[in-house]
Design a protein around this motif. Structure first.
Motif, PDB file in Angstrom:
ATOM      1  N   ALA A  36       0.369  12.793   0.982  1.00 39.44           N
ATOM      2  CA  ALA A  36      -0.064  13.755   2.006  1.00 39.44           C
ATOM      3  C   ALA A  36      -1.025  13.092   2.994  1.00 39.44           C
ATOM      4  O   ALA A  36      -0.939  13.322   4.211  1.00 39.44           O
ATOM      5  N   LYS A  37      -1.916  12.245   2.469  1.00 41.87           N
ATOM      6  CA  LYS A  37      -2.861  11.542   3.343  1.00 41.87           C
ATOM      7  C   LYS A  37      -2.126  10.563   4.252  1.00 41.87           C
ATOM      8  O   LYS A  37      -2.419  10.476   5.454  1.00 41.87           O
ATOM      9  N   ALA A  38      -1.155   9.829   3.693  1.00 44.40           N
ATOM     10  CA  ALA A  38      -0.398   8.868   4.490  1.00 44.40           C
ATOM     11  C   ALA A  38       0.435   9.575   5.556  1.00 44.40           C
ATOM     12  O   ALA A  38       0.520   9.116   6.702  1.00 44.40           O
ATOM     13  N   LEU A  39       1.053  10.691   5.194  1.00 44.91           N
ATOM     14  CA  LEU A  39       1.821  11.456   6.177  1.00 44.91           C
ATOM     15  C   LEU A  39       0.920  11.983   7.293  1.00 44.91           C
ATOM     16  O   LEU A  39       1.322  12.021   8.459  1.00 44.91           O
ATOM     17  N   ARG A  40      -0.287  12.389   6.923  1.00 45.33           N
ATOM     18  CA  ARG A  40      -1.225  12.875   7.946  1.00 45.33           C
ATOM     19  C   ARG A  40      -1.560  11.762   8.947  1.00 45.33           C
ATOM     20  O   ARG A  40      -1.611  11.989  10.160  1.00 45.33           O
ATOM     21  N   LEU A  41      -1.748  10.537   8.441  1.00 44.35           N
ATOM     22  CA  LEU A  41      -2.010   9.402   9.328  1.00 44.35           C
ATOM     23  C   LEU A  41      -0.834   9.159  10.277  1.00 44.35           C
ATOM     24  O   LEU A  41      -1.024   8.908  11.470  1.00 44.35           O
ATOM     25  N   LEU A  42       0.385   9.251   9.737  1.00 44.80           N
ATOM     26  CA  LEU A  42       1.573   9.038  10.571  1.00 44.80           C
ATOM     27  C   LEU A  42       1.727  10.154  11.604  1.00 44.80           C
ATOM     28  O   LEU A  42       2.147   9.900  12.744  1.00 44.80           O
ATOM     29  N   ARG A  43       1.398  11.385  11.200  1.00 46.60           N
ATOM     30  CA  ARG A  43       1.445  12.493  12.163  1.00 46.60           C
ATOM     31  C   ARG A  43       0.429  12.292  13.276  1.00 46.60           C
ATOM     32  O   ARG A  43       0.711  12.531  14.454  1.00 46.60           O
ATOM     33  N   GLU A  44      -0.787  11.874  12.907  1.00 49.34           N
ATOM     34  CA  GLU A  44      -1.841  11.670  13.896  1.00 49.34           C
ATOM     35  C   GLU A  44      -1.469  10.590  14.902  1.00 49.34           C
ATOM     36  O   GLU A  44      -1.898  10.643  16.064  1.00 49.34           O
ATOM     37  N   GLN A  45      -0.662   9.619  14.459  1.00 48.19           N
ATOM     38  CA  GLN A  45      -0.201   8.555  15.358  1.00 48.19           C
ATOM     39  C   GLN A  45       1.047   8.961  16.136  1.00 48.19           C
ATOM     40  O   GLN A  45       1.564   8.183  16.945  1.00 48.19           O
ATOM     41  N   GLY A  46       1.536  10.173  15.895  1.00 42.67           N
ATOM     42  CA  GLY A  46       2.712  10.659  16.605  1.00 42.67           C
ATOM     43  C   GLY A  46       4.013  10.033  16.159  1.00 42.67           C
ATOM     44  O   GLY A  46       5.016  10.090  16.889  1.00 42.67           O
ATOM     45  N   THR A  92       0.837  -1.194   0.000  1.00 45.93           N
ATOM     46  CA  THR A  92       0.000   0.000   0.000  1.00 45.93           C
ATOM     47  C   THR A  92       0.876   1.250   0.000  1.00 45.93           C
ATOM     48  O   THR A  92       2.081   1.190   0.263  1.00 45.93           O
ATOM     49  N   VAL A  93       0.258   2.394  -0.268  1.00 51.05           N
ATOM     50  CA  VAL A  93       1.001   3.663  -0.234  1.00 51.05           C
ATOM     51  C   VAL A  93       1.597   3.886   1.150  1.00 51.05           C
ATOM     52  O   VAL A  93       2.750   4.301   1.293  1.00 51.05           O
ATOM     53  N   LEU A  94       0.826   3.602   2.197  1.00 52.41           N
ATOM     54  CA  LEU A  94       1.316   3.798   3.557  1.00 52.41           C
ATOM     55  C   LEU A  94       2.520   2.898   3.836  1.00 52.41           C
ATOM     56  O   LEU A  94       3.505   3.334   4.441  1.00 52.41           O
ATOM     57  N   GLU A  95       2.470   1.646   3.385  1.00 58.90           N
ATOM     58  CA  GLU A  95       3.589   0.725   3.588  1.00 58.90           C
ATOM     59  C   GLU A  95       4.818   1.163   2.806  1.00 58.90           C
ATOM     60  O   GLU A  95       5.942   1.111   3.310  1.00 58.90           O
ATOM     61  N   ARG A  96       4.604   1.612   1.562  1.00 51.25           N
ATOM     62  CA  ARG A  96       5.738   2.071   0.760  1.00 51.25           C
ATOM     63  C   ARG A  96       6.341   3.341   1.340  1.00 51.25           C
ATOM     64  O   ARG A  96       7.562   3.517   1.343  1.00 51.25           O
ATOM     65  N   LEU A  97       5.493   4.236   1.832  1.00 50.27           N
ATOM     66  CA  LEU A  97       5.997   5.464   2.451  1.00 50.27           C
ATOM     67  C   LEU A  97       6.800   5.132   3.704  1.00 50.27           C
ATOM     68  O   LEU A  97       7.880   5.701   3.932  1.00 50.27           O
ATOM     69  N   ALA A  98       6.300   4.210   4.525  1.00 51.38           N
ATOM     70  CA  ALA A  98       7.023   3.818   5.737  1.00 51.38           C
ATOM     71  C   ALA A  98       8.397   3.266   5.392  1.00 51.38           C
ATOM     72  O   ALA A  98       9.405   3.622   6.018  1.00 51.38           O
ATOM     73  N   ALA A  99       8.464   2.384   4.380  1.00 52.33           N
ATOM     74  CA  ALA A  99       9.746   1.811   3.975  1.00 52.33           C
ATOM     75  C   ALA A  99      10.690   2.890   3.469  1.00 52.33           C
ATOM     76  O   ALA A  99      11.898   2.860   3.740  1.00 52.33           O
ATOM     77  N   CYS A 100      10.158   3.853   2.728  1.00 54.83           N
ATOM     78  CA  CYS A 100      10.970   4.954   2.207  1.00 54.83           C
ATOM     79  C   CYS A 100      11.526   5.807   3.345  1.00 54.83           C
ATOM     80  O   CYS A 100      12.711   6.155   3.353  1.00 54.83           O
TER      81      CYS A 100
END
Length: 232
Positions: free
Chosen positions: A191-201, A144-152
């Protein structure tokens, strides 16, 4: 995600005598931020050794540019076209000011021919980049985009991050658009994935910087995407 080359750059692997011998074959050039060191489709007449700064390697697609890799001090760019005589397969763009040594392709080929171990270094580098490209295609197909962003983000933190009070700050001059190009997603999705990561701290974002406050969950998330690719 495979944005980076090997941890020891090509120039560092050369012997103390061969390093200045190689650089002596070319001329020093300076590039401003955003300037092209090489352009996709052009005839490849020279190899460039990055002496200072960072570069992005990009390939055009129907959906816009795809960020293939990041190259830094000591690494080669443009060697494929110089070796096979075909047009350049990607654009190399300066991320901030860059200094590079431009070496004519025929001189670089002669340098390799006279030193078999250098040929081995170049072949090993090309093989590593091919494996990285294979991993990237698998990730694009399954994660997923979130998984790829995390790996990056994990890769950027591991290779360029600065530890600060329990967090890791990534200060490479990459915009959200360029990060999106690195993981094969739209800027809106990133931007959406980063927002999720920000919300989780897990991250904090600022101009040209990302602070990763907790790498462990991002490693797990990125690894989950890689595992999905292996079982797909």
């Amino acid at each position: 995600m495979g944005l980076f080359g090997e941890r020891q750059a090509f120039l560092e692997k050369l012997s103390p005598g061969d390093r200045p011998a190689l650089l002596g074959l070319g001329v020093r050039r300076s590039y401003a931020s955003g300037e092209h060191l090489a352009t996709e489709g052009d005839s490849g007449g020279q190899v460039l050794v990055i002496l200072a700064g960072w570069c992005a390697v990009l390939r055009s697609t129907d959906r816009g540019p795809l960020l293939l890799a990041l190259r830094q001090t000591g690494e080669l760019v443009g060697e494929m076209a110089a070796l096979d005589g075909r047009p350049r397969s990607a654009t190399v763009r300066a991320l901030g000011p860059v200094q590079a040594q431009a070496i004519p392709g025929d001189r670089f080929r002669y340098f390799m021919a006279a030193r078999p171990y250098v040929t081995g270094l170049v072949m090993a580098q090309l093989t590593e980049r091919l494996r990285s490209a294979d991993d990237e295609r698998r990730s694009l197909a399954s994660a997923t985009v979130l998984e790829r962003l995390a790996a990056c983000l994990v890769e950027l933190a591991d290779r360029t991050g600065l530890a600060e009070g329990g967090s890791v700050t990534i200060r490479l001059p990459l915009s959200q658009h360029e990060i999106a190009a690195a993981i094969g997603a739209t800027r809106e999705a990133v931007a959406k994935a980063l927002r999720l990561l920000r919300e989780q701290g897990l991250v904090r974002t600022g101009p040209k910087s990302i602070v990763v406050t907790d790498l462990a969950p991002l490693r797990l998330l990125g690894a989950a995407g890689a595992a999905a690719g292996e079982t797909a």
